[in-house]
Structures are given as structure tokens and as C-alpha cells.
Design a protein around this motif. Structure first.
Motif, PDB file in Angstrom:
ATOM      1  N   ILE A  98       0.837  -1.204   0.000  1.00 49.64           N
ATOM      2  CA  ILE A  98       0.000   0.000   0.000  1.00 49.64           C
ATOM      3  C   ILE A  98       0.870   1.253   0.000  1.00 49.64           C
ATOM      4  O   ILE A  98       0.621   2.197  -0.760  1.00 49.64           O
ATOM      5  N   PHE A  99       1.911   1.269   0.846  1.00 44.81           N
ATOM      6  CA  PHE A  99       2.787   2.434   0.904  1.00 44.81           C
ATOM      7  C   PHE A  99       3.476   2.658  -0.451  1.00 44.81           C
ATOM      8  O   PHE A  99       3.536   3.781  -0.951  1.00 44.81           O
ATOM      9  N   LYS A 100       3.972   1.593  -1.062  1.00 39.96           N
ATOM     10  CA  LYS A 100       4.630   1.707  -2.379  1.00 39.96           C
ATOM     11  C   LYS A 100       3.657   2.277  -3.413  1.00 39.96           C
ATOM     12  O   LYS A 100       4.022   3.167  -4.187  1.00 39.96           O
ATOM     13  N   LYS A 101       2.439   1.767  -3.443  1.00 44.50           N
ATOM     14  CA  LYS A 101       1.430   2.256  -4.390  1.00 44.50           C
ATOM     15  C   LYS A 101       1.132   3.734  -4.146  1.00 44.50           C
ATOM     16  O   LYS A 101       1.006   4.519  -5.089  1.00 44.50           O
ATOM     17  N   ASP A 102       1.009   4.124  -2.872  1.00 44.86           N
ATOM     18  CA  ASP A 102       0.749   5.515  -2.535  1.00 44.86           C
ATOM     19  C   ASP A 102       1.875   6.423  -3.027  1.00 44.86           C
ATOM     20  O   ASP A 102       1.631   7.513  -3.547  1.00 44.86           O
ATOM     21  N   MET A 103       3.120   5.984  -2.859  1.00 46.56           N
ATOM     22  CA  MET A 103       4.264   6.793  -3.294  1.00 46.56           C
ATOM     23  C   MET A 103       4.319   6.890  -4.819  1.00 46.56           C
ATOM     24  O   MET A 103       4.616   7.944  -5.375  1.00 46.56           O
ATOM     25  N   GLN A 104       4.005   5.797  -5.502  1.00 53.03           N
ATOM     26  CA  GLN A 104       3.979   5.815  -6.962  1.00 53.03           C
ATOM     27  C   GLN A 104       2.931   6.792  -7.476  1.00 53.03           C
ATOM     28  O   GLN A 104       3.134   7.445  -8.492  1.00 53.03           O
ATOM     29  N   ALA A 105       1.826   6.914  -6.778  1.00 53.85           N
ATOM     30  CA  ALA A 105       0.728   7.773  -7.224  1.00 53.85           C
ATOM     31  C   ALA A 105       0.895   9.237  -6.805  1.00 53.85           C
ATOM     32  O   ALA A 105       0.204  10.101  -7.341  1.00 53.85           O
ATOM     33  N   CYS A 107      11.375   6.929  -5.113  1.00 53.01           N
ATOM     34  CA  CYS A 107      11.079   6.195  -3.892  1.00 53.01           C
ATOM     35  C   CYS A 107      11.889   4.906  -3.921  1.00 53.01           C
ATOM     36  O   CYS A 107      11.799   4.139  -4.883  1.00 53.01           O
ATOM     37  N   TYR A 108      12.680   4.707  -2.893  1.00 51.11           N
ATOM     38  CA  TYR A 108      13.532   3.520  -2.802  1.00 51.11           C
ATOM     39  C   TYR A 108      13.204   2.741  -1.534  1.00 51.11           C
ATOM     40  O   TYR A 108      13.184   3.316  -0.443  1.00 51.11           O
ATOM     41  N   ILE A 140      13.545   5.590   1.255  1.00 54.29           N
ATOM     42  CA  ILE A 140      14.141   6.906   1.006  1.00 54.29           C
ATOM     43  C   ILE A 140      13.321   7.533  -0.116  1.00 54.29           C
ATOM     44  O   ILE A 140      13.126   6.908  -1.166  1.00 54.29           O
ATOM     45  N   LEU A 141      12.852   8.751   0.114  1.00 59.32           N
ATOM     46  CA  LEU A 141      12.058   9.463  -0.883  1.00 59.32           C
ATOM     47  C   LEU A 141      12.780  10.727  -1.315  1.00 59.32           C
ATOM     48  O   LEU A 141      13.435  11.381  -0.501  1.00 59.32           O
ATOM     49  N   ILE A 142      12.635  11.072  -2.577  1.00 60.52           N
ATOM     50  CA  ILE A 142      13.032  12.381  -3.083  1.00 60.52           C
ATOM     51  C   ILE A 142      11.719  13.088  -3.399  1.00 60.52           C
ATOM     52  O   ILE A 142      10.932  12.613  -4.219  1.00 60.52           O
ATOM     53  N   VAL A 143      11.490  14.206  -2.717  1.00 60.75           N
ATOM     54  CA  VAL A 143      10.211  14.912  -2.792  1.00 60.75           C
ATOM     55  C   VAL A 143      10.472  16.363  -3.201  1.00 60.75           C
ATOM     56  O   VAL A 143      11.437  16.966  -2.738  1.00 60.75           O
ATOM     57  N   THR A 144       9.610  16.906  -4.053  1.00 60.83           N
ATOM     58  CA  THR A 144       9.702  18.329  -4.375  1.00 60.83           C
ATOM     59  C   THR A 144       8.435  19.038  -3.915  1.00 60.83           C
ATOM     60  O   THR A 144       7.374  18.429  -3.817  1.00 60.83           O
ATOM     61  N   ALA A 145       8.606  20.327  -3.619  1.00 58.06           N
ATOM     62  CA  ALA A 145       7.467  21.154  -3.208  1.00 58.06           C
ATOM     63  C   ALA A 145       7.754  22.597  -3.600  1.00 58.06           C
ATOM     64  O   ALA A 145       8.910  22.980  -3.807  1.00 58.06           O
ATOM     65  N   ARG A 146       6.697  23.378  -3.693  1.00 64.44           N
ATOM     66  CA  ARG A 146       6.851  24.799  -4.031  1.00 64.44           C
ATOM     67  C   ARG A 146       7.581  25.552  -2.920  1.00 64.44           C
ATOM     68  O   ARG A 146       8.381  26.427  -3.183  1.00 64.44           O
TER      69      ARG A 146
END
Length: 164
Positions: free
Chosen positions: A89-96, A103-104, A113-119
Motif C-alpha cells: 500500500i505504501f509503495k502504491k501511494d508513493m507511486q501515485a 522512492c527507494y 528513502i524518498l526524493i520529494v519536491t514542493a513549491r
């Protein structure tokens, strides 16, 4: 994918891959000149490598700051329970999630480990509330704010004379 089921690539394929990783807009004529094949042979090889998923995607790399994603975060996430269904579920959520660039699933002190961008920080705060605080399976997360993207890329160092 088990090693035995991986597609095989030869030295011509490796040369082609090195060129298209720099620019996927390079013409088959230019590639042909540089690798010593005909343009038609280059096109056949590219088509086969795309079909075999050696080449997974042809994309344009967009400058995140120009489109309003000025901030990048490296986030370590630890799950409460490592049940297979909850991990799925977590993997699917990160993919979406469009804010998650990468996401690794990892071994070590965290699970992902996530690479996330934001304004901006407010945008990242919204992401954390919606993604982590509203998820009972998140034990903890630690955020590193990227101050300078020294190197960003997905190009692989493909040895042209590697064994096939």
C-alpha cells in the motif's frame, strides 16, 4: 528480474545507450556515424531496446525551479509494521503521489528513502500531513532539505567493452 531473463546487449547497443542518455533527441543518422552502423540498424536496435525495456522511458528533464518546485527534500521513512500488504500500500501511494520524484525501498536505519519536491515549506508541510501524519503505519520520518543540487541524473556509466 533474474539475471538469466535480462535482455542481452552488445557493444553497439552500449555505445547507442551512452549517446541517447546524453540526449534522446539525437538522430539515428548521428548515432550511426558515431557507432559505425547504418541509421536503419540503429533504429532497429533502439526499437528492440525500448520493447525489451532496456530503455525504460524517453523523457525531457524539466528544471523544477522554473515550474515552481523550488524545494527538494530527501526523506527517510520508517514504517510501524513491515507487513507485506502494508508495504505494498505504501509503495502504491508513493507511486501515485506527484510530489514524490523517487522512492527507494532500502535496508538500513529506515525502510524507504524518498526524493520529494514542493513549491515551498508550506507545500512540504501539507505533503507530510497528508502522507505521513494521516498514515497509522508511519512510525517516523526524517527530512533533509536540499540546499544545492550538486548533481542530479539518471544516466548510467555503461562500459562499451563490458562482457556480454
Amino acid at each position: 528480474m533474474p539475471k538469466s531473463s535480462l535482455p542481452t546487449i552488445d557493444s553497439f547497443d552500449r555505445k547507442i545507450l551512452n549517446l541517447v542518455q546524453v540526449s534522446n533527441r539525437i538522430t539515428s543518422d548521428k548515432i550511426a556515424e558515431q557507432v559505425g552502423l547504418s541509421p536503419a540498424a540503429v533504429q532497429r536496435r533502439l526499437k528492440r531496446m525500448r520493447t525489451d525495456k532496456v530503455i525504460e522511458a524517453d523523457v525531457s528533464v524539466v528544471n523544477p525551479k522554473v515550474v515552481g518546485h523550488a524545494m527538494t527534500f530527501v526523506v527517510q521513512v520508517t514504517l510501524e509494521r513491515e507487513r507485506v500488504d502494508l508495504m505494498h500500500i505504501f509503495k502504491k501511494d508513493m507511486q501515485a503521489n506527484p510530489a514524490v520524484q523517487q522512492c527507494y525501498y532500502v535496508m538500513g536505519s529506515s525502510d524507504f528513502i524518498l526524493i520529494v519536491t514542493a513549491r515551498d515549506m508550506e507545500g512540504y508541510d501539507t505533503f507530510t500531513r497528508e502522507t505521513f501524519f494521516d498514515n497509522a503505519n508511519i512510525k517516523s520520518f526524517q527530512t533533509n532539505v536540499v540546499m544545492d543540487a550538486v548533481k542530479v541524473g539518471l544516466a548510467l556509466d555503461i562500459e562499451e567493452d563490458a562482457e556480454e
